[in-house]
Scaffold this motif. Structure first.
Motif, PDB file in Angstrom:
ATOM      1  N   ASN A 259       0.796  -1.224   0.000  1.00 56.39           N
ATOM      2  CA  ASN A 259       0.000   0.000   0.000  1.00 56.39           C
ATOM      3  C   ASN A 259       0.832   1.279   0.000  1.00 56.39           C
ATOM      4  N   GLY A 260       2.159   1.160   0.211  1.00 57.49           N
ATOM      5  CA  GLY A 260       2.970   2.368   0.171  1.00 57.49           C
ATOM      6  C   GLY A 260       4.111   2.451   1.153  1.00 57.49           C
ATOM      7  N   LEU A 261       4.103   1.617   2.196  1.00 55.58           N
ATOM      8  CA  LEU A 261       5.251   1.575   3.093  1.00 55.58           C
ATOM      9  C   LEU A 261       6.471   1.082   2.315  1.00 55.58           C
ATOM     10  N   SER A 262       7.659   1.581   2.650  1.00 63.36           N
ATOM     11  CA  SER A 262       8.871   1.184   1.935  1.00 63.36           C
ATOM     12  C   SER A 262       9.918   0.654   2.901  1.00 63.36           C
ATOM     13  N   PHE A 263      10.674  -0.346   2.452  1.00 61.94           N
ATOM     14  CA  PHE A 263      11.818  -0.833   3.227  1.00 61.94           C
ATOM     15  C   PHE A 263      13.135  -0.290   2.676  1.00 61.94           C
ATOM     16  N   LYS A 264      13.064   0.536   1.642  1.00 60.13           N
ATOM     17  CA  LYS A 264      14.277   1.037   0.994  1.00 60.13           C
ATOM     18  C   LYS A 264      14.686   2.386   1.588  1.00 60.13           C
ATOM     19  N   PRO A 265      15.964   2.554   1.887  1.00 58.45           N
ATOM     20  CA  PRO A 265      16.399   3.757   2.609  1.00 58.45           C
ATOM     21  C   PRO A 265      16.660   4.950   1.705  1.00 58.45           C
ATOM     22  N   GLU A 266      16.686   6.104   2.330  1.00 59.19           N
ATOM     23  CA  GLU A 266      17.281   7.291   1.742  1.00 59.19           C
ATOM     24  C   GLU A 266      18.711   7.381   2.254  1.00 59.19           C
ATOM     25  N   ILE A 267      19.615   7.848   1.387  1.00 62.30           N
ATOM     26  CA  ILE A 267      21.041   7.861   1.731  1.00 62.30           C
ATOM     27  C   ILE A 267      21.579   9.279   1.595  1.00 62.30           C
ATOM     28  N   GLN A 268      22.275   9.728   2.628  1.00 62.14           N
ATOM     29  CA  GLN A 268      22.953  11.017   2.601  1.00 62.14           C
ATOM     30  C   GLN A 268      24.414  10.813   2.994  1.00 62.14           C
TER      31      GLN A 268
END
Length: 359
Positions: A259-268
């Motif tokens: 439905n829209g939850l993500s397990f993929k990260p944002e990286i900085q």
């Protein structure tokens, strides 16, 4: 390489956090070359791999407990109860990972385990952060611009709280509500303690007929931490206890990912030379604090920074090899006192890693 995993769900939260910890440790030790050669690629692979490992671990756990299990085409996990009904298995973990390679710090996160950079003087803002990649939407390009006054603390992790408008926009792009594409399929609501069905709570957002999203001005609900942030949920429209969560990204939680939850990260990333060499610091020492929300619920960020950069802590760190551990022990003792005062028996579990870096 440092990382914190904070499991949630009474049944599986601890299982998820522990299995993910062991897997990430092993995967890291066996892929040191990749970490150095292509750190972003390493992060992408390790998050993907640990997500699959969590699914298999949960299935193995229930099978070993003599439950019949199955998965559907979306990856959702079910177990058959004693009367023959199939019920959803929930649970997952927030994860934040910091990788330091020479002068560069990479930060990747899903969920609400915040990483904070602390300095003695107010020299920091987001201009020091470089946005590497959103692994959920690789084509999206984001720039960190910050005109706010300089501070002695800087949040290094991305915001995956339900009230983050950019995350709602992401969920709406990927999984729009079938009856009105101005809305995401998932609801974002402000928690009401006496309401068991969180999908019926008041919405966090106003959405105009043109699709513009704004946060509602409302005093409904209650504060979840000492920074007076409201408790909020991401939930399906036909909610069950396994289909709501207090963040927009998480490992596990397979029910919500369709439905829209993500397990993929944002990286900085952050270049330490930009901080050390561009300022005439009185004491060339900085501190990285990585902790679960069971810590951050009890502190203003400035107060954490003041604690870490206090003369007594700095002197301890610089005078003995176990100084950072001593500071960590003192900090967590203080946090436990705050948590008991603020939340009593409802206090959250707390994990923290503290690292001092001296030029």
């Amino acid at each position: 390489v440092m990382f914190v995993l904070d499991g949630h769900d009474a049944e599986t939260g601890k299982i998820v956090a522990n299995c993910a910890k062991k897997y990430v440790q092993s995967f890291t030790e066996n892929n040191m070359d990749l970490i150095v050669q292509d750190t972003v690629k390493f992060i992408e692979i390790v998050f993907n791999e640990v997500q699959d490992h969590i699914r298999e671990t949960i299935l193995d756990y229930y099978r070993s407990s003599r439950y019949e299990t199955k998965t559907d085409e979306t990856g959702n996990i079910f177990k058959k109860d004693c009367i023959g009904n199939w019920t959803t298995i929930g649970g997952g973990a927030a994860k934040t990972m910091l990788i330091i390679i020479q002068d560069k710090v990479f930060i990747a996160n899903v969920g609400d385990s915040t990483a904070l950079l602390c300095t003695k003087e107010p020299i920091l803002n987001k201009k020091y952060l470089h946005y590497e990649k959103d692994l959920e939407e690789p084509s999206m390009i984001k720039n960190n611009t910050d005109t706010s006054p300089l501070s002695s603390s800087l949040i290094l992790t991305c915001d995956h709280s339900p009230e983050n408008i950019s995350e709602y926009e992401r969920m709406r792009r990927q999984f729009p509500f079938e009856h009105d594409s101005n809305y995401a399929d998932l609801l974002v609501t402000r928690d009401q303690l006496k309401t068991s069905n969180k999908s019926s709570c008041s919405s966090v957002f106003n959405v105009s007929t043109t699709g513009k999203i704004t946060v509602k001005e409302s005093n409904e609900g209650y504060y979840k931490n000492v920074r007076r942030e409201f408790a909020t949920y991401v939930t399906t429209r036909n909610e069950t206890p396994k289909s709501r969560i207090a963040m927009t990204r998480s490992l596990g939680d397979f029910t919500l990912q369709k439905n829209g939850l993500s397990f993929k990260p944002e990286i900085q990333s952050l270049n330490l030379n930009d901080i050390f060499l561009s300022h005439d610091l009185k004491l060339k020492t900085i501190c990285l604090v990585l902790a679960s929300d069971g810590v951050w619920d009890n502190w203003q960020y400035k107060d954490v920074c003041d604690f870490m950069m206090h003369e007594s802590c700095l002197n301890r760190v610089l005078s003995t090899p176990i100084g950072a551990q001593d500071v960590t022990n003192s900090f967590m003792t203080r946090n436990d006192l705050f948590a008991r005062t603020n939340f009593g028996n409802q206090r959250d579990n707390a994990t923290a890693i503290i690292m001092y870096i001296t030029l």
